[in-house]
Scaffold this active site. Structure first.
Site: not given
Ligand code: BES
Ligand code: ZN
Ligand code: MN
Length: 507
Positions: A268, A354, A291, A280
Site C-alpha cells: 500500500k 484496500r 501510509d 480525517k
Molecule cells: N491509513 C489508515 C489506517 C491507519 C490508521 C494507519 C492509523 C496507521 C495508523 C487507513 O487508510 C484508514 O484510514 N482506515 C480507516 C478505515 C475505516 C474508515 C474503515 C480506519 O482505520 O479508521
Molecule cells: Zn490509509
Molecule cells: Mn484512510
C-alpha cells in the site's frame, strides 16, 4: 569491511580492553547477586576494570534490564574513552537474538556522538554477528535531511569484536546484516520524507533510480496507462489529488539458475492519507505520511533480495496514490470498476488502502505466483486489536497464517494471526448496487472486513497473506531498542526472511 552511509562496520579479533575506540560497549545480565558481565569479552573488560567494577555499576544503579545503557569513564582500565554498559536481561534466560539486537541498538543510539565504537557483546556465532550487525545499522539510524543546523558527525566506524573475525560464515553473516539493515533504513527514509516532497511520481522516480546498477527491473504505469488498463481502484483513490497516482512494478529473477518459486509482494503506497472527502480529524492526519510504509517495505525488500542474490523470483508492486479531498475526488456512494472488472461501492473514502491494494493484488494474480503477500498500514482497528508493536496477519491459507508469524519472529518482528470471519466475508458481498462493498458501517472487526475485501481480488487457488502494519510502521512515541522515532521499516526484515526461507525450501 563494508561502508554504509558514512559508518564503516567490520569484524575484528582483538582484546576488548586493549581496543582503541571512543566508546566500548559491554553487556551485563541480572543475577540474584546483582549484575554480572556477560560471558566473553564483556567479562574481560570488567576484569580489566578491576574489583571496583561491581561496586561502580551498583552505585550507578545499573539493573541489567534489556536496553538500559549506562556510561562509565574508560579510565586507565581500557583504551576506550567511555564504556557503555548495556543490559541483556536475566542471566538465567538464554540470550535471544532479539535481546541482543535491542541491546545493541540502544547502545549505538546512546553513542551517536562517538566517532568510533567497539562492540564487546557476545558475538560467538554467525547468527549473533548478524543480529548485532543489523542492530548497529538500525539503532544508528537518524533522519537529519531536513535539519538546517550543523549536525553532529555520524559514527565513523563500528567494530564487532569476535573470535570469528576471519571465519567465512561470520563474514557472510555480517554482509547479510548490512544489506538487511540498509534496506530497513531505506524504507525508513521513504516513510520519514514529508508527503509534500514524496508524492507518487517521486516515489516511482526513486525506485527507478535505485534500479540502476541493481538486478531489479522497475516499470511504472502513469495515470494515462492506468486509465487505459482499467485501474479503477488506484485511480479512484488518486483522483482527488493534484499529484497523479502510479503503479510501480519491481521484478527480480536470479541470474544463474531459473527460480523454482515466484513470490509476489504488494505494498500500500498512499503517500498521504487525508481521508479524502471522508476527511480525517486533524489528530488522525498527523502521521499519515506513513501510509506508504507497505510500498516502502516491498520496494526496499525487493532491492535487498536482489542484492543478496537469493534464488527466488520476486515481483513487487507499489500501489501509489495520494488520498485528498477535492472537486475531483471520489464521493461516498460512487462505484469504481476495479482492475479485472469487479465493481465496488465506495462508502468511506478513508478506507482507501484496500482499493489501491485490490488493483495491485489482481495484477499480481495474473502472473500466477506461488504466493502473494501484501503489506499495508491498513486499519486503525488492527492497532486497537494488537497495539503498536505487533502487526496483524490474515490469510486464505491456514498454514501461512501460522508460518508467517514464526518467519517474522526469526527476522526480529512481531506478527500475530487474525481470522477472516465468514460474517465479514458475507458483508463484503452485501452491496445493493455493486459486486462488492468497500466499507463496513460497523466499526468492530474492521481489520477482518478489510482482509475479507482484499481476498476477493486474490486469484483462484493462489495462497495469500495480508500483513496489516498500521501499528508498527510508525513510532509516534520515544525510541526504544533499535526502533527510532518515526518510520520503522516494519515488515522489511520479514519479507526478506520469507524470500530467503522460500528460496531455501524450494532449492
Ligand atoms: N491509513 C489508515 C489506517 C491507519 C490508521 C494507519 C492509523 C496507521 C495508523 C487507513 O487508510 C484508514 O484510514 N482506515 C480507516 C478505515 C475505516 C474508515 C474503515 C480506519 O482505520 O479508521
Ligand atoms: Zn490509509
Ligand atoms: Mn484512510
Amino acid at each position: 569491511m563494508t561502508t554504509t552511509h558514512e559508518t564503516t562496520i567490520g569484524l575484528r579479533k582483538a582484546a576488548a580492553a586493549k581496543t582503541r575506540a571512543a566508546a566500548l560497549v559491554i553487556g551485563v545480565t541480572k543475577t540474584a547477586k546483582g549484575v554480572q558481565p556477560a560471558p566473553g569479552p564483556s567479562e574481560d573488560v570488567a576484569k580489566a576494570y578491576g574489583r571496583s567494577f561491581a561496586a561502580t555499576v551498583k552505585a550507578l544503579g545499573v539493573k541489567g534490564e534489556v536496553g538500559d545503557v549506562t556510561k562509565l569513564p574508560g579510565g586507565d582500565a581500557v583504551k576506550a574513552d567511555v564504556i557503555a554498559v548495556v543490559g541483556l536481561g536475566d542471566a538465567d534466560d538464554d540470550l535471544s537474538l532479539e535481546t541482543l539486537r535491542r541491546a545493541t541498538g540502544a547502545a549505538v543510539r546512546a553513542l551517536s556522538d562517538s566517532a568510533t565504537i567497539a562492540v564487546a557483546l557476545p558475538a560467538d556465532t554467525p547468527e549473533r554477528i548478524r543480529a548485532i550487525g543489523e542492530a548497529v545499522l538500525l539503532g544508528g539510524y537518524s533522519f537529519t535531511r531536513y535539519l538546517s543546523a550543523d549536525q553532529p558527525k555520524p559514527v565513523e566506524e563500528v567494530v564487532l569484536l569476535t573470535d570469528l573475525a576471519r571465519n567465512k560464515s561470520a563474514q557472510e553473516a555480517l554482509a547479510i546484516a548490512l544489506v538487511v539493515g540498509r534496506a530497513v533504513n531505506t524504507a525508513r527514509d521513504w516513510v520519514n520524507t514529508p508527503a509534500g516532497d514524496l508524492d507518487p511520481t517521486r516515489f516511482a522516480d526513486d525506485a527507478v533510480a535505485l534500479a540502476k546498477g541493481s538486478d531489479v527491473r522497475v516499470s511504472v504505469l502513469d495515470e494515462d496507462q492506468l486509465a487505459r488498463q482499467g485501474y479503477g481502484g488506484i485511480l479512484g483513490v488518486g483522483q482527488g489529488s493534484d499529484r497523479p497516482p502510479r503503479l510501480v512494478t519491481l521484478s527480480y529473477q536470479p541470474k544463474r539458475k531459473k527460480a523454482k518459486t515466484h513470490l509476489a509482494l504488494v505494498g500500500k503506497g498512499i503517500t498521504f492519507d487525508s481521508g479524502g472527502l471522508s476527511i480525517k480529524p486533524a489528530a488522525g492526519m498527523m502521521t499519515m505520511k506513513c501510509d506508504m510504509s507497505g510500498a516502502a517495505a516491498v520496494a526496499a525488500a525487493v532491492f535487498a533480495i536482489a542484492e543478496l542474490g537469493l534464488p527466488i523470483r520476486v515481483t513487487g508492486y507499489a500501489a501509489l496514490a495520494e488520498n485528498m479531498p477535492s472537486g475531483k475526488a471520489t464521493r461516498p456512494g460512487d462505484v469504481l470498476a476495479m482492475y479485472g472488472g469487479k465493481t465496488v461501492e465506495v462508502l468511506n473514502t478513508d478506507a482507501e488502502g484496500r482499493l489501491v491494494l485490490a488493483d495491485a493484488i489482481a495484477t499480481a494474480s495474473e502472473t500466477a505466483p506461488d504466493l502473494i503477500v501484501d503489506v499495508a498500514t491498513l486499519t486503525g482497528a488492527c492497532v486497537v486489536a494488537l497495539g503498536t508493536r505487533i502487526s496483524g496477519v490474515m490469510s486464505n491459507d491456514e498454514e501461512l497464517l501460522e508460518t508467517v508469524p514464526t518467519i517474522a519472529e526469526r527476522a526480529g518482528e512481531a506478527m500475530w494471526p487474525l481470522p477472516i470471519s465468514a460474517e465479514k466475508a458475507e458483508k463484503v458481498k452485501s452491496s445493493k448496487i455493486a459486486d462488492l462493498m468497500q466499507h463496513d458501517v460497523e466499526r468492530y472487526g474492521g481489520a477482518l472486513f478489510a482482509a475479507a475485501f482484499l481476498r476477493e481480488f486474490v486469484g483462484e487457488g493462489i495462497p495469500w497473506a495480508h500483513l496489516d502494519i498500521a501499528g508498527p510502521a510508525f513510532n509516534d512515541g520515544s525510541p526504544w531498542g533499535y526502533t527510532p522515532k518515526g518510520g520503522t521499516g516494519a515488515a522489511v526484515r520479514t519479507l526478506i526472511q520469507l524470500a530467503a526461507e522460500r528460496a531455501n525450501s524450494t532449492g
